[in-house]
Design an enzyme around this catalytic site. Sequence first.
Site, PDB file in Angstrom:
ATOM      1  N   LYS A 188       0.754  -1.046  -0.037  1.00  0.00           N
ATOM      2  CA  LYS A 188      -0.059  -0.096   0.027  1.00  0.00           C
ATOM      3  C   LYS A 188       0.962   1.274   0.034  1.00  0.00           C
ATOM      4  O   LYS A 188       0.721   2.144  -0.676  1.00  0.00           O
ATOM      5  CB  LYS A 188      -1.080   0.173   1.123  1.00  0.00           C
ATOM      6  CG  LYS A 188      -1.947  -1.001   1.256  1.00  0.00           C
ATOM      7  CD  LYS A 188      -2.713  -0.957   2.600  1.00  0.00           C
ATOM      8  CE  LYS A 188      -1.933  -1.358   3.868  1.00  0.00           C
ATOM      9  NZ  LYS A 188      -1.375  -2.786   4.026  1.00  0.00           N
ATOM     10  N   THR A 189       2.035   1.284   0.911  1.00  0.00           N
ATOM     11  CA  THR A 189       2.590   2.588   1.013  1.00  0.00           C
ATOM     12  C   THR A 189       3.722   2.643  -0.150  1.00  0.00           C
ATOM     13  O   THR A 189       3.726   3.754  -0.858  1.00  0.00           O
ATOM     14  CB  THR A 189       3.462   2.340   2.311  1.00  0.00           C
ATOM     15  OG1 THR A 189       2.514   2.255   3.487  1.00  0.00           O
ATOM     16  CG2 THR A 189       4.297   3.677   2.583  1.00  0.00           C
ATOM     17  N   HIS A 221      -3.350  -2.542  10.481  1.00  0.00           N
ATOM     18  CA  HIS A 221      -4.807  -3.051  10.473  1.00  0.00           C
ATOM     19  C   HIS A 221      -5.554  -2.083  11.374  1.00  0.00           C
ATOM     20  O   HIS A 221      -6.834  -1.703  11.116  1.00  0.00           O
ATOM     21  CB  HIS A 221      -4.626  -4.260  10.759  1.00  0.00           C
ATOM     22  CG  HIS A 221      -6.055  -4.891  10.901  1.00  0.00           C
ATOM     23  ND1 HIS A 221      -7.088  -4.745   9.913  1.00  0.00           N
ATOM     24  CD2 HIS A 221      -6.996  -5.411  11.820  1.00  0.00           C
ATOM     25  CE1 HIS A 221      -8.154  -5.192  10.028  1.00  0.00           C
ATOM     26  NE2 HIS A 221      -8.125  -5.668  11.329  1.00  0.00           N
TER      27      HIS A 221
END
Length: 388
Positions: free
Chosen positions: A24-25, A84
Amino acid sequence: PKTAYVRTKPHLNIGTMGHVDHGKTTLTAAITKVLAERGAGTFVPFDRIDRAPEEAARGITINIAHVEYETDTRHYAHVDMPGHADYVKNMVTGAAQLDGAILVVSALDGIMPQTAEHVLLARQVGVDHIVVALNKADAGDEELTDLVELEVRELLTAHGYGGDAVPVVRVSGLKALEGDPRWTASVEALLDAVDTYVPMPERYLDAPFLLPVENVLTITGRGTVVTGAVERGTVRVGDRVEVLGASVETVVTGLETFGKPMEEAQAGDNVALLLRGVARDTVRRGHVVAAPGSVVPARRFSAQVYVLSAREGGRTTPVSTGYRPQFYIRTADVVGDVDLGEAAVARPGDTVTMTVELGRDVPLEPGLGFAVREGGRTVGAGTVTAVH
Ligand code: GDP
Ligand code: MG
């Protein structure tokens, strides 16, 4: 002098979600790089997103990184979160108000527990459009990637996203970040999919102004500034506003977005509001800035609540009437007494109806989402159905 923010394109809030380590990053950094090379934004390197320095410097406990960029047709604010628990907290409390999401799934690993949980969360908080980035396609085997794609479409269909229609784009955030032309093109294709598949949301621009306060800071020589995302309506420099929670009425004397001054902020914008004559310690995260008289705070409401299962990080034991957890409503954190009515008991994994009596008044309305927390972890996610 700072350059003023010029609203030339419609603005949307999006974000990356998905299992830890699926990229994601890296993908967020790659998007900013690809667009910066087109002259449509500033490259934000991985380290700056992952550590979210701006937020850390202000002492915010919530871990959320905002980056901004433009495609040919739109201006985006994009959020990325490290863990999360940050997703659960930010999405359910509405701190991350997403108009659409990029679900990042590693083509090497396929669906993992947090992938499914984020799709469930997105559904619960009303994110209606998801675009899938099948990441690490540079390292994946084609046939295996086909299987992962099928699996993701099924998962989305199971949660009401119409998985057959959802764009699934094979990308490599890592290779795009390294400047590889093939994978740079893949990130461009992903952005095209977001541009075309995620519609402009209805913004409730005509509704009275409301902004949940995320953070409060002092600008030496200028006064107290509150930051947050405008939930609805518009606000201009010179407008009168009320700070609910602080019982203060004042005037907005300055407005900025991403460090740029602006004339008018509207629903969906991330802004900083300078408030005239308000002492730093009277306003707090959790307060709400609104058009005077437009909202009446309350403390009793009915709600539909999903009690997280143990597998989702929730409780292992049921809750019953008399349960007294914390309620995270917009940016506020308030204790509340739970009455489960006839059901009397709710087990982890259940969705139940409850009546809640909060410890103090907060602005409430049907449709408002909230999180239920205890001992620092989220144990439920709910929506207000009626205010009493
Ligand atoms: P996050 O936890 O979802 O934000 O994942 P990160 O962006 O931190 O990436 C996790 C790991 O996957 C890092 O070691 C990255 O270098 C690696 N990674 C991310 N994107 C790709 C990709 O497109 N291809 C490959 N081969 N590795 C990737
Ligand atoms: Mg990350």
